[in-house]
Design an enzyme around this catalytic site. Sequence first.
Site, PDB file in Angstrom:
ATOM      1  N   ASP A  54       0.791  -1.217   0.017  1.00  0.00           N
ATOM      2  CA  ASP A  54       0.074  -0.227  -0.124  1.00  0.00           C
ATOM      3  C   ASP A  54       0.806   1.169   0.172  1.00  0.00           C
ATOM      4  OD1 ASP A  54      -1.897   2.155   0.697  1.00  0.00           O
ATOM      5  OD2 ASP A  54      -3.208   0.563   1.437  1.00  0.00           O
ATOM      6  N   THR A  95      -7.351   4.011  -1.314  1.00  0.00           N
ATOM      7  CA  THR A  95      -7.285   2.877  -1.092  1.00  0.00           C
ATOM      8  C   THR A  95      -8.250   1.727  -1.518  1.00  0.00           C
ATOM      9  OG1 THR A  95      -5.541   3.238   0.745  1.00  0.00           O
ATOM     10  CG2 THR A  95      -6.483   0.869   0.694  1.00  0.00           C
ATOM     11  N   ASN A 134     -13.391   5.908   0.274  1.00  0.00           N
ATOM     12  CA  ASN A 134     -13.017   5.271   1.435  1.00  0.00           C
ATOM     13  C   ASN A 134     -14.144   5.311   2.421  1.00  0.00           C
ATOM     14  OD1 ASN A 134     -10.749   4.384   0.453  1.00  0.00           O
ATOM     15  ND2 ASN A 134      -9.326   5.317   1.919  1.00  0.00           N
ATOM     16  N   ASP A 174       2.525   2.547   3.088  1.00  0.00           N
ATOM     17  CA  ASP A 174       1.516   3.823   3.343  1.00  0.00           C
ATOM     18  C   ASP A 174       1.413   4.303   4.753  1.00  0.00           C
ATOM     19  OD1 ASP A 174      -1.387   4.960   2.153  1.00  0.00           O
ATOM     20  OD2 ASP A 174      -1.826   4.032   4.218  1.00  0.00           O
ATOM     21  N   ASP A 183      -1.357   0.731  -4.994  1.00  0.00           N
ATOM     22  CA  ASP A 183      -2.602   1.297  -5.050  1.00  0.00           C
ATOM     23  C   ASP A 183      -2.554   3.029  -5.693  1.00  0.00           C
ATOM     24  OD1 ASP A 183      -1.869   1.798  -2.636  1.00  0.00           O
ATOM     25  OD2 ASP A 183      -3.997   1.597  -1.579  1.00  0.00           O
TER      26      ASP A 183
HETATM   27 ZN   LIG Z   1      -3.673   2.675   0.025  1.00  0.00          ZN
END
Ligand SMILES: [Zn+2]
Length: 451
Positions: free
Chosen positions: A33, A69, A90, A187, A235
């Site tokens: 991520d 994400t 999200n 991330d 992502d």
């Molecule tokens: Zn992410």
Amino acid sequence: MNLMLMLFFSGIVACCGNSTGNPLSRLLLVSFDGFRADYLKTYELPHLQEFIEDGVLVRQVTNTFITKTFPNHYSIVTGLYEESHGMVANDMYDADAQKTFSQFNDSDPFWWNEAVPIWVTNQQGNRASAAAMWPGTDVKIHNTTPQFFMKYNFSVTFEERVEKIVTWLNSSNPPVSFATLYWEEPDASGHKYGPDNTKNMRKVLEQVDNHIGFLTSKLKALGLWDTVNVIITSDHGMAPCSAKKLIILDGCIGRNNYTLIDKSPVAAVLPRQNKTYVYNLLKNCNDHMKVYLKEEIPERFHYRHNKRIQPIILVADEGWTIVQNESLSKLGDHGYDNALPSMHPFLAAHGPAFHRGYKQSRMNNVDIYPMMCHILGLTPQPHNGTFRNAKCLLVDQWCINLPEAIGIVIGALIVLTTFTCIIIISKNRIPSPHPFSRLQLQDDDDDPLIG
Ligand SMILES: [Zn+2]
């Protein structure tokens, strides 16, 4: 004769059933991520570099807007823009169903069922899918989960996730042909320290690189390294943000006028009363924030045609943060315009389906889906990707690399022009003969030769 025809057609099926000529291609899709594309250039990542040298690299992947994400992980496995797969943020609200979605409340299939992810399609034959925490893989999408999956739990270590995945890849009946693996870093550190904090980012990227080393050594130890195709991607990227770059909504509009469904850097606004009134107040709020009515959202975002997209969308400029009045608790963020290089991840791949040592500059993350379907021999669902963009990565495809092709054509033209010039110049230098000049006769030449 019938026997010969049967052999001929079974030969075609065996040859063209999937990309490698192998009756069962296997594919492991891995996401780290928030792995920004340029981390590859900034940091020493020996395990990842070794993986790339023996496989392929796409230096920048253009992801989908908004660069968050859940939406992007779902674009990768469906090949769809967010307006088409319905995972538009999200944090979401569906006015008709009066339902809300958040990362803590994400397992209602309602939110996922507008698309069919590849792990569902993959299980329609005599094959199984397996998943270690990829977003959505523990949800019954179209009444199906991967045959093997882990309930999402961030405290499960990377090593434990890998152990499960390789066990499933190695010993299942029906065979596991598609597997996914997800890891939360870099991330989390990118948000905490900011992507330009090289000291802390180096530390976390070294860990990520060691995870890649652990994964490849596991695959090698179990004899899967040369037979399983592995894609490593992400992502989105990460941009630095700061408390000096805040867009404070409370300074522009009273909170009783609207509900904030999704926050920075793309805020989704549901007006409570007069939409135009709310729009006008927001429109003049801050120079570093674009304000769109849903129907005005630029076409290039492919982010308009879904009822989960709210009537007004606010998009902060790179590095800016939209707040109501709260203080800023992070130094990095993503979600911004997907044309920004800071929002782009990379893609690397290794295995029998991929070339070795090939690099290309770009592709879109929606192109990954048709490429994966091709490798697995699956018929893709309708999607927004372009298989052609992935052809140069694959050993069984003939492709034109445009910059290379242009170079070859220009080179050929230069050679041809030079050659022609040489011929013309050399022709001009040779004194031309006078084939038709009359023979000059002297007076005494009048004498007859034969008398
Ligand atoms: Zn992410």
